[in-house]
Scaffold this active site. Structure first.
Site, PDB file in Angstrom:
ATOM      1  CB  ALA A   8      31.443  59.785 -22.086  1.00 39.83           C
ATOM      2  CD  GLN A  79      28.350  61.703 -19.741  1.00 38.64           C
ATOM      3  OE1 GLN A  79      28.929  60.787 -20.336  1.00 38.64           O
ATOM      4  NE2 GLN A  79      27.219  61.523 -19.087  1.00 38.64           N
ATOM      5  N   GLY A 137      19.165  44.937 -20.423  1.00 37.99           N
ATOM      6  CA  GLY A 137      17.848  45.521 -20.271  1.00 37.99           C
ATOM      7  C   GLY A 137      16.887  44.874 -21.251  1.00 37.99           C
ATOM      8  CG  HIS A 311      63.601  34.879 -26.299  1.00 44.00           C
ATOM      9  ND1 HIS A 311      64.430  35.261 -27.324  1.00 44.00           N
ATOM     10  CD2 HIS A 311      63.601  35.920 -25.429  1.00 44.00           C
ATOM     11  CE1 HIS A 311      64.908  36.466 -27.077  1.00 44.00           C
ATOM     12  NE2 HIS A 311      64.414  36.889 -25.937  1.00 44.00           N
TER      13      HIS A 311
END
Length: 399
Positions: A8, A79, A137, A311
Protein backbone atom coordinates in the site's frame (compact mmCIF):
# COMPACT_ATOMS: atom_id res chain seq x y z
CA UNK A 1 -1.73 -21.40 3.09
CA UNK A 2 -2.63 -17.79 2.40
CA UNK A 3 -0.04 -15.09 1.79
CA UNK A 4 -0.69 -11.44 2.62
CA UNK A 5 1.52 -9.02 0.69
CA UNK A 6 1.82 -5.45 1.96
CA UNK A 7 1.84 -3.16 -1.07
CA UNK A 8 0.00 0.00 0.00
CA UNK A 9 2.91 2.37 0.53
CA UNK A 10 4.41 4.93 -1.82
CA UNK A 11 8.09 4.47 -1.09
CA UNK A 12 9.00 8.12 -0.62
CA UNK A 13 12.74 7.40 -0.61
CA UNK A 14 12.36 6.17 -4.20
CA UNK A 15 11.01 9.45 -5.58
CA UNK A 16 10.73 10.64 -8.30
CA UNK A 17 10.43 7.04 -9.54
CA UNK A 18 7.30 6.54 -7.40
CA UNK A 19 5.53 9.70 -8.56
CA UNK A 20 3.13 7.57 -10.65
CA UNK A 21 3.55 4.07 -9.28
CA UNK A 22 4.00 2.42 -5.88
CA UNK A 23 7.46 1.24 -4.94
CA UNK A 24 6.53 -2.42 -5.36
CA UNK A 25 5.87 -1.79 -9.07
CA UNK A 26 9.35 -0.51 -9.84
CA UNK A 27 10.95 -2.85 -12.39
CA UNK A 28 13.81 -5.22 -11.72
CA UNK A 29 14.82 -7.37 -14.70
CA UNK A 30 11.71 -6.03 -16.49
CA UNK A 31 9.25 -7.29 -13.87
CA UNK A 32 7.79 -5.33 -10.97
CA UNK A 33 9.79 -6.23 -7.88
CA UNK A 34 6.64 -7.61 -6.22
CA UNK A 35 6.12 -10.01 -9.11
CA UNK A 36 9.45 -11.67 -8.36
CA UNK A 37 8.24 -12.18 -4.78
CA UNK A 38 4.88 -13.60 -5.83
CA UNK A 39 6.52 -16.01 -8.28
CA UNK A 40 8.91 -17.26 -5.61
CA UNK A 41 6.00 -17.82 -3.20
CA UNK A 42 4.07 -19.61 -5.94
CA UNK A 43 7.04 -21.87 -6.64
CA UNK A 44 7.11 -22.64 -2.90
CA UNK A 45 3.52 -23.91 -3.14
CA UNK A 46 1.43 -20.84 -2.25
CA UNK A 47 -1.42 -19.97 -4.61
CA UNK A 48 -3.79 -17.85 -2.49
CA UNK A 49 -2.74 -14.20 -2.08
CA UNK A 50 -4.22 -11.13 -0.45
CA UNK A 51 -2.69 -7.84 -1.64
CA UNK A 52 -3.07 -4.84 0.66
CA UNK A 53 -2.99 -1.89 -1.73
CA UNK A 54 -3.39 1.87 -1.44
CA UNK A 55 -1.09 4.36 -3.17
CA UNK A 56 -1.66 4.16 -6.95
CA UNK A 57 -3.39 0.84 -6.38
CA UNK A 58 -4.70 0.76 -9.96
CA UNK A 59 -1.15 0.10 -11.17
CA UNK A 60 -1.05 -3.10 -9.10
CA UNK A 61 -4.60 -4.17 -9.93
CA UNK A 62 -4.13 -3.58 -13.66
CA UNK A 63 -0.87 -5.51 -13.78
CA UNK A 64 -1.74 -8.53 -11.64
CA UNK A 65 -5.50 -8.76 -12.18
CA UNK A 66 -6.93 -11.84 -10.51
CA UNK A 67 -3.54 -13.57 -10.65
CA UNK A 68 -4.54 -16.17 -13.22
CA UNK A 69 -1.69 -15.20 -15.56
CA UNK A 70 0.74 -16.22 -12.80
CA UNK A 71 -1.19 -19.33 -11.77
CA UNK A 72 -2.40 -17.83 -8.48
CA UNK A 73 -5.54 -16.35 -6.97
CA UNK A 74 -5.34 -12.72 -5.82
CA UNK A 75 -7.80 -10.87 -3.60
CA UNK A 76 -7.38 -7.15 -2.93
CA UNK A 77 -8.07 -5.01 0.09
CA UNK A 78 -7.45 -1.25 0.22
CA UNK A 79 -5.69 0.51 3.08
CA UNK A 80 -7.32 3.91 2.72
CA UNK A 81 -4.72 5.77 4.76
CA UNK A 82 -1.15 4.60 5.12
CA UNK A 83 -1.04 4.25 8.91
CA UNK A 84 1.60 1.57 9.29
CA UNK A 85 2.10 -2.15 8.84
CA UNK A 86 -0.21 -3.15 11.68
CA UNK A 87 -3.02 -1.07 10.19
CA UNK A 88 -2.38 -2.66 6.78
CA UNK A 89 -2.61 -6.15 8.25
CA UNK A 90 -5.78 -5.23 10.16
CA UNK A 91 -7.40 -4.45 6.83
CA UNK A 92 -7.35 -8.19 6.08
CA UNK A 93 -9.25 -9.17 9.25
CA UNK A 94 -12.04 -11.60 8.37
CA UNK A 95 -10.27 -12.76 5.21
CA UNK A 96 -7.80 -15.10 6.94
CA UNK A 97 -8.86 -18.67 7.63
CA UNK A 98 -5.75 -20.19 9.22
CA UNK A 99 -2.02 -19.75 9.64
CA UNK A 100 -0.70 -17.38 7.02
CA UNK A 101 2.40 -15.79 5.59
CA UNK A 102 2.87 -12.02 5.70
CA UNK A 103 5.43 -10.41 3.37
CA UNK A 104 6.52 -6.87 2.65
CA UNK A 105 6.09 -6.40 -1.09
CA UNK A 106 9.35 -4.53 -1.63
CA UNK A 107 11.82 -7.37 -1.22
CA UNK A 108 12.90 -10.46 -3.12
CA UNK A 109 13.09 -13.93 -1.55
CA UNK A 110 13.81 -17.36 -2.97
CA UNK A 111 11.35 -20.23 -3.08
CA UNK A 112 13.56 -22.47 -0.93
CA UNK A 113 13.52 -20.01 1.96
CA UNK A 114 9.79 -19.42 1.66
CA UNK A 115 9.08 -23.15 1.66
CA UNK A 116 11.20 -23.80 4.76
CA UNK A 117 9.84 -20.71 6.52
CA UNK A 118 6.24 -21.87 6.03
CA UNK A 119 7.06 -25.10 7.86
CA UNK A 120 8.07 -23.25 11.03
CA UNK A 121 5.91 -23.02 14.13
CA UNK A 122 4.04 -19.75 14.61
CA UNK A 123 4.62 -16.97 15.43
CA UNK A 124 7.85 -16.58 13.48
CA UNK A 125 9.85 -13.74 11.94
CA UNK A 126 12.28 -14.00 9.05
CA UNK A 127 15.65 -12.50 9.92
CA UNK A 128 18.76 -11.80 7.89
CA UNK A 129 22.36 -10.95 8.64
CA UNK A 130 23.71 -7.68 7.23
CA UNK A 131 26.85 -5.58 7.44
CA UNK A 132 24.85 -2.35 7.84
CA UNK A 133 22.18 -3.14 10.48
CA UNK A 134 21.89 0.54 11.40
CA UNK A 135 19.69 0.97 8.32
CA UNK A 136 17.06 -1.52 9.52
CA UNK A 137 15.10 -2.73 12.49
CA UNK A 138 17.43 -4.99 14.49
CA UNK A 139 16.58 -8.18 16.39
CA UNK A 140 18.41 -10.05 19.12
CA UNK A 141 18.08 -13.81 19.19
CA UNK A 142 18.81 -16.50 21.79
CA UNK A 143 18.18 -20.18 21.21
CA UNK A 144 16.18 -19.59 18.06
CA UNK A 145 13.79 -17.16 19.73
CA UNK A 146 13.69 -13.39 19.36
CA UNK A 147 14.46 -11.61 22.62
CA UNK A 148 14.37 -8.01 21.48
CA UNK A 149 13.46 -5.60 18.69
CA UNK A 150 14.82 -2.12 18.13
CA UNK A 151 14.20 0.43 15.42
CA UNK A 152 17.04 1.94 13.40
CA UNK A 153 19.94 2.74 15.70
CA UNK A 154 23.44 4.11 15.15
CA UNK A 155 24.66 1.54 17.67
CA UNK A 156 22.67 -1.63 16.87
CA UNK A 157 22.81 -4.51 19.33
CA UNK A 158 23.33 -7.14 16.63
CA UNK A 159 23.83 -7.57 12.89
CA UNK A 160 20.53 -9.45 12.54
CA UNK A 161 17.59 -7.55 11.09
CA UNK A 162 13.86 -7.99 10.76
CA UNK A 163 13.52 -8.96 7.10
CA UNK A 164 9.79 -8.19 6.79
CA UNK A 165 8.61 -11.81 6.52
CA UNK A 166 6.25 -13.23 9.15
CA UNK A 167 4.34 -16.42 9.86
CA UNK A 168 1.24 -15.93 12.01
CA UNK A 169 -1.91 -17.56 13.30
CA UNK A 170 -5.16 -15.56 13.25
CA UNK A 171 -4.66 -14.70 16.94
CA UNK A 172 -2.35 -11.89 15.77
CA UNK A 173 -5.51 -9.90 15.05
CA UNK A 174 -6.40 -9.87 18.77
CA UNK A 175 -3.08 -8.17 19.46
CA UNK A 176 -3.56 -5.70 16.61
CA UNK A 177 -6.92 -4.62 18.01
CA UNK A 178 -5.29 -3.33 21.18
CA UNK A 179 -2.56 -1.22 19.57
CA UNK A 180 -2.31 2.53 19.95
CA UNK A 181 -0.74 4.89 17.45
CA UNK A 182 3.01 5.34 17.75
CA UNK A 183 5.09 8.48 17.92
CA UNK A 184 5.57 8.22 14.17
CA UNK A 185 1.80 8.45 13.68
CA UNK A 186 1.45 4.79 12.70
CA UNK A 187 0.21 1.50 14.10
CA UNK A 188 3.38 -0.56 14.36
CA UNK A 189 3.43 -4.32 13.82
CA UNK A 190 6.53 -4.49 16.01
CA UNK A 191 4.42 -3.29 18.96
CA UNK A 192 2.25 -6.39 18.58
CA UNK A 193 5.34 -8.59 18.39
CA UNK A 194 6.47 -7.33 21.80
CA UNK A 195 3.68 -9.38 23.37
CA UNK A 196 5.08 -12.55 21.82
CA UNK A 197 8.59 -11.62 22.95
CA UNK A 198 7.46 -11.20 26.55
CA UNK A 199 5.85 -14.64 26.37
CA UNK A 200 9.03 -16.11 24.85
CA UNK A 201 7.12 -17.52 21.86
CA UNK A 202 8.43 -15.47 18.94
CA UNK A 203 10.67 -17.67 16.79
CA UNK A 204 13.33 -16.58 14.30
CA UNK A 205 14.00 -18.05 10.88
CA UNK A 206 17.34 -17.05 9.25
CA UNK A 207 16.77 -16.37 5.57
CA UNK A 208 19.61 -17.53 3.33
CA UNK A 209 18.70 -15.00 0.65
CA UNK A 210 17.10 -11.58 1.07
CA UNK A 211 17.22 -8.73 -1.42
CA UNK A 212 16.03 -5.36 -0.18
CA UNK A 213 15.63 -2.22 -2.30
CA UNK A 214 15.69 0.73 0.05
CA UNK A 215 17.12 3.45 -2.20
CA UNK A 216 16.86 4.08 -5.96
CA UNK A 217 20.46 3.02 -6.61
CA UNK A 218 19.75 -0.33 -4.94
CA UNK A 219 17.66 -1.11 -8.03
CA UNK A 220 20.86 -1.46 -10.04
CA UNK A 221 22.35 -4.05 -7.70
CA UNK A 222 19.08 -5.98 -7.62
CA UNK A 223 18.76 -5.77 -11.40
CA UNK A 224 22.28 -7.11 -11.92
CA UNK A 225 21.75 -9.99 -9.51
CA UNK A 226 18.41 -11.12 -10.93
CA UNK A 227 19.53 -10.77 -14.55
CA UNK A 228 22.40 -13.16 -13.90
CA UNK A 229 20.00 -15.96 -12.91
CA UNK A 230 17.22 -15.52 -15.49
CA UNK A 231 16.23 -18.00 -18.15
CA UNK A 232 16.49 -15.94 -21.34
CA UNK A 233 14.03 -15.97 -24.22
CA UNK A 234 14.35 -14.48 -27.68
CA UNK A 235 11.01 -13.60 -29.24
CA UNK A 236 11.88 -10.56 -31.36
CA UNK A 237 13.79 -10.08 -34.61
CA UNK A 238 17.56 -9.76 -34.83
CA UNK A 239 18.81 -8.42 -38.16
CA UNK A 240 22.00 -9.62 -39.78
CA UNK A 241 25.17 -7.96 -38.58
CA UNK A 242 24.25 -7.85 -34.88
CA UNK A 243 26.10 -9.38 -31.95
CA UNK A 244 23.58 -10.66 -29.40
CA UNK A 245 24.68 -13.36 -26.92
CA UNK A 246 22.37 -16.03 -25.48
CA UNK A 247 22.30 -14.12 -22.18
CA UNK A 248 20.00 -11.49 -23.71
CA UNK A 249 16.18 -11.72 -23.56
CA UNK A 250 14.24 -10.02 -26.36
CA UNK A 251 10.51 -9.40 -26.16
CA UNK A 252 7.84 -9.90 -28.81
CA UNK A 253 7.75 -7.33 -31.59
CA UNK A 254 11.21 -5.96 -30.80
CA UNK A 255 13.68 -5.40 -33.63
CA UNK A 256 17.44 -5.37 -33.10
CA UNK A 257 18.77 -3.47 -36.10
CA UNK A 258 22.00 -4.10 -37.98
CA UNK A 259 25.29 -3.17 -36.39
CA UNK A 260 24.01 -3.37 -32.81
CA UNK A 261 26.32 -4.95 -30.23
CA UNK A 262 24.93 -6.30 -26.96
CA UNK A 263 27.01 -7.93 -24.25
CA UNK A 264 26.42 -9.54 -20.85
CA UNK A 265 23.03 -10.30 -19.31
CA UNK A 266 20.31 -7.92 -20.53
CA UNK A 267 16.54 -7.88 -20.92
CA UNK A 268 14.81 -5.94 -23.68
CA UNK A 269 11.02 -5.63 -23.53
CA UNK A 270 8.35 -5.85 -26.20
CA UNK A 271 7.93 -3.64 -29.27
CA UNK A 272 11.30 -1.90 -28.94
CA UNK A 273 13.60 -0.64 -31.67
CA UNK A 274 17.26 -1.10 -30.84
CA UNK A 275 19.84 0.42 -33.19
CA UNK A 276 21.10 0.52 -35.80
CA UNK A 277 24.60 0.55 -34.35
CA UNK A 278 23.56 0.71 -30.69
CA UNK A 279 25.80 -0.60 -27.91
CA UNK A 280 24.00 -2.19 -24.95
CA UNK A 281 26.29 -3.28 -22.13
CA UNK A 282 25.70 -5.84 -19.40
CA UNK A 283 23.14 -5.64 -16.58
CA UNK A 284 20.83 -3.37 -18.57
CA UNK A 285 17.04 -3.64 -18.59
CA UNK A 286 15.00 -1.87 -21.26
CA UNK A 287 11.22 -1.70 -20.87
CA UNK A 288 8.49 -2.07 -23.50
CA UNK A 289 8.09 0.36 -26.41
CA UNK A 290 11.52 1.93 -26.07
CA UNK A 291 13.83 3.21 -28.79
CA UNK A 292 17.59 2.99 -28.30
CA UNK A 293 19.01 4.39 -31.51
CA UNK A 294 22.07 5.02 -33.65
CA UNK A 295 25.43 5.33 -31.86
CA UNK A 296 23.79 5.22 -28.43
CA UNK A 297 25.45 3.38 -25.56
CA UNK A 298 23.57 2.13 -22.48
CA UNK A 299 25.52 0.59 -19.60
CA UNK A 300 24.25 -1.08 -16.39
CA UNK A 301 20.99 0.88 -16.37
CA UNK A 302 17.25 0.49 -16.01
CA UNK A 303 15.28 2.19 -18.77
CA UNK A 304 11.51 2.13 -18.18
CA UNK A 305 8.80 1.84 -20.81
CA UNK A 306 8.22 4.21 -23.74
CA UNK A 307 11.51 6.08 -23.30
CA UNK A 308 13.40 7.25 -26.38
CA UNK A 309 17.21 7.54 -26.41
CA UNK A 310 17.63 7.75 -30.17
CA UNK A 311 20.87 9.43 -31.32
CA UNK A 312 24.45 9.71 -30.06
CA UNK A 313 23.58 9.32 -26.38
CA UNK A 314 25.37 7.76 -23.42
CA UNK A 315 23.56 6.56 -20.28
CA UNK A 316 25.62 4.82 -17.59
CA UNK A 317 24.66 3.34 -14.21
CA UNK A 318 21.33 5.17 -14.15
CA UNK A 319 17.61 4.67 -13.60
CA UNK A 320 15.41 6.38 -16.19
CA UNK A 321 11.64 6.59 -15.82
CA UNK A 322 8.98 6.05 -18.46
CA UNK A 323 8.09 8.36 -21.33
CA UNK A 324 11.40 10.25 -21.36
CA UNK A 325 13.06 11.62 -24.49
CA UNK A 326 16.75 12.38 -24.89
CA UNK A 327 17.80 14.88 -27.52
CA UNK A 328 20.68 14.00 -29.83
CA UNK A 329 24.03 14.15 -28.08
CA UNK A 330 22.65 14.26 -24.52
CA UNK A 331 24.78 12.24 -22.14
CA UNK A 332 24.74 11.17 -18.48
CA UNK A 333 28.09 11.11 -16.66
CA UNK A 334 28.64 8.23 -14.24
CA UNK A 335 32.17 8.41 -12.83
CA UNK A 336 33.89 10.34 -10.06
CA UNK A 337 37.60 10.69 -10.73
CA UNK A 338 38.51 11.27 -7.08
CA UNK A 339 37.52 7.68 -6.19
CA UNK A 340 34.88 8.86 -3.73
CA UNK A 341 31.36 7.46 -3.70
CA UNK A 342 28.78 9.40 -5.69
CA UNK A 343 26.19 11.25 -3.60
CA UNK A 344 22.59 11.96 -4.58
CA UNK A 345 20.96 14.89 -2.78
CA UNK A 346 23.52 14.54 0.00
CA UNK A 347 23.08 10.75 0.43
CA UNK A 348 25.94 8.48 -0.47
CA UNK A 349 25.21 5.73 -2.95
CA UNK A 350 28.30 3.77 -1.91
CA UNK A 351 29.11 3.58 -5.62
CA UNK A 352 32.10 5.15 -7.38
CA UNK A 353 30.12 4.85 -10.60
CA UNK A 354 26.58 6.17 -10.59
CA UNK A 355 24.83 8.34 -13.11
CA UNK A 356 21.40 9.81 -12.48
CA UNK A 357 17.88 9.13 -11.27
CA UNK A 358 15.45 10.50 -13.84
CA UNK A 359 11.69 10.58 -13.29
CA UNK A 360 8.89 10.05 -15.80
CA UNK A 361 8.27 12.23 -18.88
CA UNK A 362 11.51 14.18 -18.67
CA UNK A 363 12.38 15.83 -21.99
CA UNK A 364 15.95 16.79 -22.90
CA UNK A 365 17.03 19.05 -25.71
CA UNK A 366 20.12 18.32 -27.79
CA UNK A 367 23.62 18.14 -26.35
CA UNK A 368 22.69 18.28 -22.66
CA UNK A 369 25.13 17.08 -20.00
CA UNK A 370 23.85 15.40 -16.83
CA UNK A 371 26.42 15.28 -14.04
CA UNK A 372 27.00 12.32 -11.71
CA UNK A 373 24.55 11.95 -8.86
CA UNK A 374 21.83 14.10 -10.41
CA UNK A 375 18.18 13.56 -9.52
CA UNK A 376 15.70 14.94 -12.05
CA UNK A 377 12.02 15.08 -11.11
CA UNK A 378 9.18 13.96 -13.34
CA UNK A 379 7.95 16.26 -16.13
CA UNK A 380 11.14 18.35 -16.10
CA UNK A 381 12.03 20.14 -19.29
CA UNK A 382 15.71 20.60 -20.11
CA UNK A 383 16.70 23.14 -22.78
CA UNK A 384 19.40 22.36 -25.38
CA UNK A 385 23.05 22.57 -24.28
CA UNK A 386 22.13 22.62 -20.57
CA UNK A 387 24.30 21.32 -17.74
CA UNK A 388 22.12 19.48 -15.24
CA UNK A 389 23.35 18.64 -11.75
CA UNK A 390 22.03 18.35 -8.21
CA UNK A 391 18.39 17.79 -7.29
CA UNK A 392 15.81 19.05 -9.79
CA UNK A 393 12.18 19.23 -8.65
CA UNK A 394 9.21 17.81 -10.57
CA UNK A 395 8.07 20.06 -13.38
CA UNK A 396 11.22 22.18 -13.43
CA UNK A 397 12.37 24.01 -16.54
CA UNK A 398 16.14 24.16 -16.97
CA UNK A 399 17.32 26.77 -19.50
Amino acid sequence: MQCVVLAAGEGKRMRPLTARRPKVMLPIANRPMMEHLVLAAHDAGITDFIFVVGYFEREIRNHFGDGSNLGVNITYVTQRHQLGTADALRATAGMIDGRFLLLNGDMVLKKEDIGEFCRMDTPCVGIHETDHPQDYGVVTVEGGRITGLEEKSEAPKSNLINAGAYLFDPDIFDLLAGLTISGRGEFELTDALESYIREGTLRAYPLDYWLDVGQPWDLLDANEELLSSLCHERCGTVEDGCTVPETVSIGKGTVIRAGTYIEGSCVIGENCIIGPHAYIRGSTTIGDNCHIGHATEIKNSIIMSATKIPHFNYIGDSIVGSGCNFGAGTKVANLRHDDRAVKVCGKTTGRRKFGAIIGDDVLFGINCSVNVGSLIGSNARIAPHSLVEGCIEDGSIIR
